[in-house]
Motif scaffolding. Structure first.
Motif, PDB file in Angstrom:
ATOM      1  N   UNK A   1      -6.491-114.334-119.204  1.00 50.84           N
ATOM      2  CA  UNK A   1      -6.290-115.471-118.307  1.00 50.84           C
ATOM      3  C   UNK A   1      -6.823-116.733-118.982  1.00 50.84           C
ATOM      4  N   UNK A   2      -5.944-117.614-119.470  1.00 47.41           N
ATOM      5  CA  UNK A   2      -6.407-118.877-120.054  1.00 47.41           C
ATOM      6  C   UNK A   2      -7.150-119.703-118.999  1.00 47.41           C
ATOM      7  N   UNK A   3      -8.255-120.271-119.389  1.00 45.44           N
ATOM      8  CA  UNK A   3      -9.081-121.051-118.461  1.00 45.44           C
ATOM      9  C   UNK A   3      -8.550-122.482-118.381  1.00 45.44           C
ATOM     10  N   UNK A   4      -8.166-122.886-117.179  1.00 46.17           N
ATOM     11  CA  UNK A   4      -7.665-124.253-116.978  1.00 46.17           C
ATOM     12  C   UNK A   4      -8.416-124.988-115.870  1.00 46.17           C
ATOM     13  N   UNK A   5      -9.204-124.261-115.075  1.00 46.18           N
ATOM     14  CA  UNK A   5      -9.942-124.866-113.953  1.00 46.18           C
ATOM     15  C   UNK A   5     -11.225-124.064-113.769  1.00 46.18           C
ATOM     16  N   UNK A   6     -12.341-124.636-114.184  1.00 46.81           N
ATOM     17  CA  UNK A   6     -13.619-123.905-114.177  1.00 46.81           C
ATOM     18  C   UNK A   6     -14.024-123.493-112.769  1.00 46.81           C
TER      19      UNK A   6
ATOM     20  N   UNK B   1     -19.645-123.743-122.005  1.00 42.17           N
ATOM     21  CA  UNK B   1     -18.518-124.539-122.502  1.00 42.17           C
ATOM     22  C   UNK B   1     -17.863-125.336-121.384  1.00 42.17           C
ATOM     23  N   UNK B   2     -17.626-124.692-120.246  1.00 40.12           N
ATOM     24  CA  UNK B   2     -16.727-125.267-119.244  1.00 40.12           C
ATOM     25  C   UNK B   2     -17.420-125.994-118.098  1.00 40.12           C
TER      26      UNK B   2
ATOM     27  N   UNK C   1     -10.914-129.570-120.243  1.00 42.11           N
ATOM     28  CA  UNK C   1     -10.943-128.160-119.846  1.00 42.11           C
ATOM     29  C   UNK C   1      -9.743-127.415-120.421  1.00 42.11           C
ATOM     30  N   UNK C   2      -8.574-128.043-120.348  1.00 38.65           N
ATOM     31  CA  UNK C   2      -7.363-127.417-120.878  1.00 38.65           C
ATOM     32  C   UNK C   2      -7.504-127.136-122.368  1.00 38.65           C
ATOM     33  N   UNK C   3      -7.978-128.111-123.122  1.00 40.93           N
ATOM     34  CA  UNK C   3      -8.103-127.935-124.566  1.00 40.93           C
ATOM     35  C   UNK C   3      -9.157-126.888-124.910  1.00 40.93           C
ATOM     36  N   UNK C   4     -10.284-126.931-124.178  1.00 38.49           N
ATOM     37  CA  UNK C   4     -11.331-125.933-124.410  1.00 38.49           C
ATOM     38  C   UNK C   4     -10.836-124.539-124.035  1.00 38.49           C
ATOM     39  N   UNK C   5     -10.002-124.463-122.981  1.00 36.17           N
ATOM     40  CA  UNK C   5      -9.446-123.174-122.574  1.00 36.17           C
ATOM     41  C   UNK C   5      -8.518-122.596-123.624  1.00 36.17           C
TER      42      UNK C   5
ATOM     43  N   UNK D   1      -0.552-111.905-120.895  1.00 32.39           N
ATOM     44  CA  UNK D   1      -1.062-113.171-120.364  1.00 32.39           C
ATOM     45  C   UNK D   1      -0.763-113.289-118.880  1.00 32.39           C
ATOM     46  N   UNK D   2      -1.789-113.639-118.123  1.00 29.05           N
ATOM     47  CA  UNK D   2      -1.608-114.018-116.729  1.00 29.05           C
ATOM     48  C   UNK D   2      -1.258-115.501-116.722  1.00 29.05           C
ATOM     49  N   UNK D   3       0.022-115.799-116.631  1.00 31.26           N
ATOM     50  CA  UNK D   3       0.491-117.175-116.829  1.00 31.26           C
ATOM     51  C   UNK D   3       0.508-117.991-115.545  1.00 31.26           C
TER      52      UNK D   3
END
Length: 261
Positions: free
Chosen positions: A182-187, A208-209, A219-223, A244-246
């Motif tokens: 799961x890519x992190x997009x919202x902490x 990190x987040x 957050x998007x870039x760090x994810x 991937x959970x997209x």
């Protein structure tokens, strides 16, 4: 319409397969099967329909399986599913499958060797399991019932996955265990979700987040960066692919794939 546009772009990335989730209690059953049929017919890419047994009787499940056969859907992710939130007193009866392994055995009996059946795995142990050893034995039961491969719940510490594989190998499980990413997009949303499903968020992720939680672009870039490191490490250590959970979004999975391909 938006989903179909997203599928169009995802198809260009040539995934091994798509998987399509299933609404609580089968509320989106028709849509699930419609979308899986659309993917198979239009893109000639294998598609897998999720199927849960909570709130369905055995007769219901039999009818659903017959519908799948008519639509030429023979890739199924068999899940127990969560009890309905709006019915806290919900109780299983003799007409229900109590566990996903029961559902798996029923699907295998119905389809024979013509179906490919996936099941869920939990590297940290299912939230209801008393310990990891118990959880691993439950997983072995899913394989014995007829599951062909496993997709794991999300995790952020790869060592949890490696330890999980070792536990399963010790039990004689040789099926593919595909890590769920799961890519992190919202902490803040991640913290809430992981509390519900029992996934541990390592201190490294918080470090990190949390400081950039109010900055969506950062957050998007760090994810993306975090997922790229996680995925590369998994593949280097022999993971048989990545799931991937997209959440029906092309970004940031497309960016991650570009970096790891």
């Amino acid at each position: 319409a938006k989903l179909f546009q997203t599928l169009e772009r995802f198809a260009l990335l040539k995934p091994d397969f798509f998987s399509c989730t299933y609404g609580a209690g089968g509320s989106s059953r028709g849509k699930t099967l419609d979308i899986v049929s659309h993917i198979q017919d239009k893109y000639q890419i294998p598609a897998m329909a999720h199927l849960t047994c909570v709130q369905h009787t055995k007769d219901d499940i039999q009818h659903i399986l017959e519908d799948m056969k008519q639509r030429r859907i023979n890739n199924i992710l068999a899940l127990r599913g969560d009890p309905p939130k709006d019915n806290p007193d919900y109780k299983l009866t003799a007409d229900n499958f109590a566990h996903s392994c029961d559902l798996i055995a029923f699907i295998r009996q119905s389809f024979g060797d013509t179906a490919t059946i996936g099941a869920a795995g939990f590297p940290e142990g299912h939230i209801l399991a008393p310990n990891k050893a118990f959880d691993a034995n439950v997983l072995k039961g899913k394989i014995s019932a007829g599951a062909d491969f496993i997709i794991t719940q999300l995790f952020f510490d790869n060592q949890e996955y490696y330890d999980y594989i070792a536990r399963l190998k010790n039990l004689g499980v040789t099926a593919r265990i595909i890590p769920g990413i799961l890519p992190i997009t919202d902490y803040n949303a991640l913290v809430r979700f992981c509390a519900l499903c029992g996934t541990t968020i390592p201190s490294t992720v918080h470090a990190i987040f949390k400081p950039i939680a109010a900055d969506p672009q950062a957050t998007l870039q760090a994810g993306i960066n975090f997922a790229v490191r996680q995925c590369k490490d998994l593949l280097e250590h022999g993971a048989p692919g990545l799931h991937f959970y997209t959440l029906n979004k092309l970004s940031p999975t497309d960016a991650i794939l570009q970096r790891i391909s």
